[in-house]
Design a protein around this motif. Structure first.
Motif, PDB file in Angstrom:
ATOM      1  N   ARG A   1      33.586  52.835  48.775  1.00 43.38           N
ATOM      2  CA  ARG A   1      33.366  52.922  50.223  1.00 43.38           C
ATOM      3  C   ARG A   1      34.310  51.955  50.920  1.00 43.38           C
ATOM      4  N   ASP A   2      34.962  52.429  51.941  1.00 38.28           N
ATOM      5  CA  ASP A   2      35.880  51.585  52.722  1.00 38.28           C
ATOM      6  C   ASP A   2      36.901  50.885  51.843  1.00 38.28           C
ATOM      7  N   GLY A   3      37.384  51.579  50.811  1.00 36.05           N
ATOM      8  CA  GLY A   3      38.442  51.046  49.963  1.00 36.05           C
ATOM      9  C   GLY A   3      38.000  50.050  48.911  1.00 36.05           C
ATOM     10  N   LYS A   4      36.688  49.878  48.731  1.00 35.99           N
ATOM     11  CA  LYS A   4      36.161  48.923  47.741  1.00 35.99           C
ATOM     12  C   LYS A   4      35.108  49.605  46.872  1.00 35.99           C
ATOM     13  N   ILE A   5      34.972  49.147  45.652  1.00 33.34           N
ATOM     14  CA  ILE A   5      33.935  49.655  44.759  1.00 33.34           C
ATOM     15  C   ILE A   5      32.595  49.095  45.238  1.00 33.34           C
TER      16      ILE A   5
ATOM     17  N   ALA B   1      40.904  42.138  39.775  1.00 34.18           N
ATOM     18  CA  ALA B   1      39.886  43.184  39.742  1.00 34.18           C
ATOM     19  C   ALA B   1      38.875  42.999  40.866  1.00 34.18           C
ATOM     20  N   MET B   2      38.472  41.773  41.111  1.00 31.16           N
ATOM     21  CA  MET B   2      37.452  41.516  42.127  1.00 31.16           C
ATOM     22  C   MET B   2      37.948  41.783  43.542  1.00 31.16           C
ATOM     23  N   THR B   3      39.259  41.874  43.761  1.00 33.11           N
ATOM     24  CA  THR B   3      39.759  42.241  45.090  1.00 33.11           C
ATOM     25  C   THR B   3      39.433  43.693  45.403  1.00 33.11           C
ATOM     26  N   ARG B   4      39.058  44.470  44.394  1.00 35.07           N
ATOM     27  CA  ARG B   4      38.730  45.885  44.551  1.00 35.07           C
ATOM     28  C   ARG B   4      37.229  46.133  44.666  1.00 35.07           C
ATOM     29  N   VAL B   5      36.436  45.059  44.663  1.00 32.01           N
ATOM     30  CA  VAL B   5      34.976  45.161  44.629  1.00 32.01           C
ATOM     31  C   VAL B   5      34.383  44.689  45.962  1.00 32.01           C
ATOM     32  N   ALA B   6      33.430  45.453  46.484  1.00 31.72           N
ATOM     33  CA  ALA B   6      32.731  45.079  47.714  1.00 31.72           C
ATOM     34  C   ALA B   6      31.838  43.861  47.484  1.00 31.72           C
ATOM     35  N   ASP B   7      31.664  43.069  48.522  1.00 41.45           N
ATOM     36  CA  ASP B   7      30.819  41.874  48.419  1.00 41.45           C
ATOM     37  C   ASP B   7      29.386  42.208  48.036  1.00 41.45           C
ATOM     38  N   ASP B   8      28.902  43.376  48.474  1.00 39.71           N
ATOM     39  CA  ASP B   8      27.508  43.749  48.229  1.00 39.71           C
ATOM     40  C   ASP B   8      27.369  44.808  47.130  1.00 39.71           C
ATOM     41  N   ILE B   9      28.281  44.810  46.172  1.00 37.80           N
ATOM     42  CA  ILE B   9      28.242  45.795  45.089  1.00 37.80           C
ATOM     43  C   ILE B   9      26.890  45.788  44.382  1.00 37.80           C
ATOM     44  N   THR B  10      26.489  46.962  43.935  1.00 32.01           N
ATOM     45  CA  THR B  10      25.327  47.073  43.051  1.00 32.01           C
ATOM     46  C   THR B  10      25.818  47.722  41.756  1.00 32.01           C
ATOM     47  N   CYS B  11      25.299  47.243  40.649  1.00 31.04           N
ATOM     48  CA  CYS B  11      25.687  47.762  39.347  1.00 31.04           C
ATOM     49  C   CYS B  11      24.453  47.908  38.476  1.00 31.04           C
ATOM     50  N   ARG B  12      24.317  49.087  37.891  1.00 25.60           N
ATOM     51  CA  ARG B  12      23.260  49.327  36.903  1.00 25.60           C
ATOM     52  C   ARG B  12      23.953  49.338  35.552  1.00 25.60           C
ATOM     53  N   ALA B  13      23.577  48.414  34.703  1.00 19.90           N
ATOM     54  CA  ALA B  13      24.163  48.292  33.370  1.00 19.90           C
ATOM     55  C   ALA B  13      23.036  48.153  32.363  1.00 19.90           C
TER      56      ALA B  13
ATOM     57  N   ALA C   1      39.999  56.808  46.226  1.00 17.22           N
ATOM     58  CA  ALA C   1      38.989  56.154  45.382  1.00 17.22           C
ATOM     59  C   ALA C   1      39.505  56.043  43.952  1.00 17.22           C
ATOM     60  N   TYR C   2      40.175  57.076  43.475  1.00 14.57           N
ATOM     61  CA  TYR C   2      40.715  57.069  42.110  1.00 14.57           C
ATOM     62  C   TYR C   2      41.708  55.925  41.919  1.00 14.57           C
ATOM     63  N   ALA C   3      42.608  55.717  42.883  1.00 12.87           N
ATOM     64  CA  ALA C   3      43.592  54.636  42.784  1.00 12.87           C
ATOM     65  C   ALA C   3      42.913  53.273  42.790  1.00 12.87           C
ATOM     66  N   VAL C   4      41.893  53.106  43.622  1.00 14.13           N
ATOM     67  CA  VAL C   4      41.149  51.834  43.680  1.00 14.13           C
ATOM     68  C   VAL C   4      40.515  51.538  42.323  1.00 14.13           C
ATOM     69  N   VAL C   5      39.819  52.520  41.759  1.00 11.41           N
ATOM     70  CA  VAL C   5      39.125  52.321  40.488  1.00 11.41           C
ATOM     71  C   VAL C   5      40.120  52.093  39.349  1.00 11.41           C
ATOM     72  N   GLN C   6      41.210  52.839  39.324  1.00 16.24           N
ATOM     73  CA  GLN C   6      42.201  52.654  38.263  1.00 16.24           C
ATOM     74  C   GLN C   6      42.806  51.258  38.316  1.00 16.24           C
ATOM     75  N   ASP C   7      43.104  50.771  39.518  1.00 10.03           N
ATOM     76  CA  ASP C   7      43.668  49.421  39.637  1.00 10.03           C
ATOM     77  C   ASP C   7      42.651  48.375  39.185  1.00 10.03           C
ATOM     78  N   TYR C   8      41.407  48.528  39.609  1.00  9.19           N
ATOM     79  CA  TYR C   8      40.332  47.629  39.188  1.00  9.19           C
ATOM     80  C   TYR C   8      40.220  47.616  37.660  1.00  9.19           C
ATOM     81  N   HIS C   9      40.182  48.804  37.072  1.00  9.95           N
ATOM     82  CA  HIS C   9      39.989  48.932  35.632  1.00  9.95           C
ATOM     83  C   HIS C   9      41.168  48.320  34.852  1.00  9.95           C
ATOM     84  N   ARG C  10      42.385  48.608  35.274  1.00 13.21           N
ATOM     85  CA  ARG C  10      43.562  48.016  34.606  1.00 13.21           C
ATOM     86  C   ARG C  10      43.539  46.499  34.714  1.00 13.21           C
ATOM     87  N   ALA C  11      43.101  45.994  35.866  1.00 14.11           N
ATOM     88  CA  ALA C  11      43.090  44.538  36.066  1.00 14.11           C
ATOM     89  C   ALA C  11      42.099  43.853  35.134  1.00 14.11           C
ATOM     90  N   TRP C  12      40.821  44.271  35.157  1.00 18.78           N
ATOM     91  CA  TRP C  12      39.840  43.528  34.355  1.00 18.78           C
ATOM     92  C   TRP C  12      40.069  43.721  32.869  1.00 18.78           C
TER      93      TRP C  12
END
Length: 119
Positions: A97-101, A25-37, A6-17
């Motif tokens: 989950r399953d390799g995606k955020i 970055a979006m290759t690391r994100v699940a289609d059904d992501i939920t985000c509270r911002a 999970a750490y590697a997935v998030v680090q790659d996502y973060h470096r990309a965006w």
């Protein structure tokens, strides 16, 4: 083959965006992501992409503070530097989950990233 941490997935996502590569970055994100911002609850990859893509061009730099991982949860703390501020910290807690955020909770001071207040 073992699944990427999970750490590697998030680090790659973060470096990309944060380097402006929102597509990668979006290759690391699940289609059904939920985000509270602050000011928005986002559901789905398209809404999340629009949110990230709207902010990424404003970045002028990035200062990492710390990161922590515990199983499928990863927390990042950093200073997203923009023309408006270099001192407003941001914090994110991701669930992978399953390799995606799959979930993100993002905390930052929205006012710090807006136009400077007039005197």
């Amino acid at each position: 083959m073992t699944q990427e941490s999970a750490y590697a997935v998030v680090q790659d996502y973060h470096r990309a965006w944060t380097s402006g590569d929102v597509d990668r970055a979006m290759t690391r994100v699940a289609d059904d992501i939920t985000c509270r911002a602050p000011g928005a609850d986002l559901t789905g990859k398209a809404a999340y992409r629009a949110f990230i893509a709207g902010f990424a061009p404003a970045l002028t730099g990035l200062a990492d503070i710390a990161s922590f991982a515990d199983g499928d949860r990863v927390a990042l703390f950093y200073y997203p530097e923009t023309a408006a501020t270099t001192t407003a910290p941001a914090a994110e807690c991701f669930t992978v989950r399953d390799g995606k955020i799959a979930e993100s909770v993002l905390i930052f001071d929205r006012l710090s990233f807006g136009p400077p207040a007039e005197a």
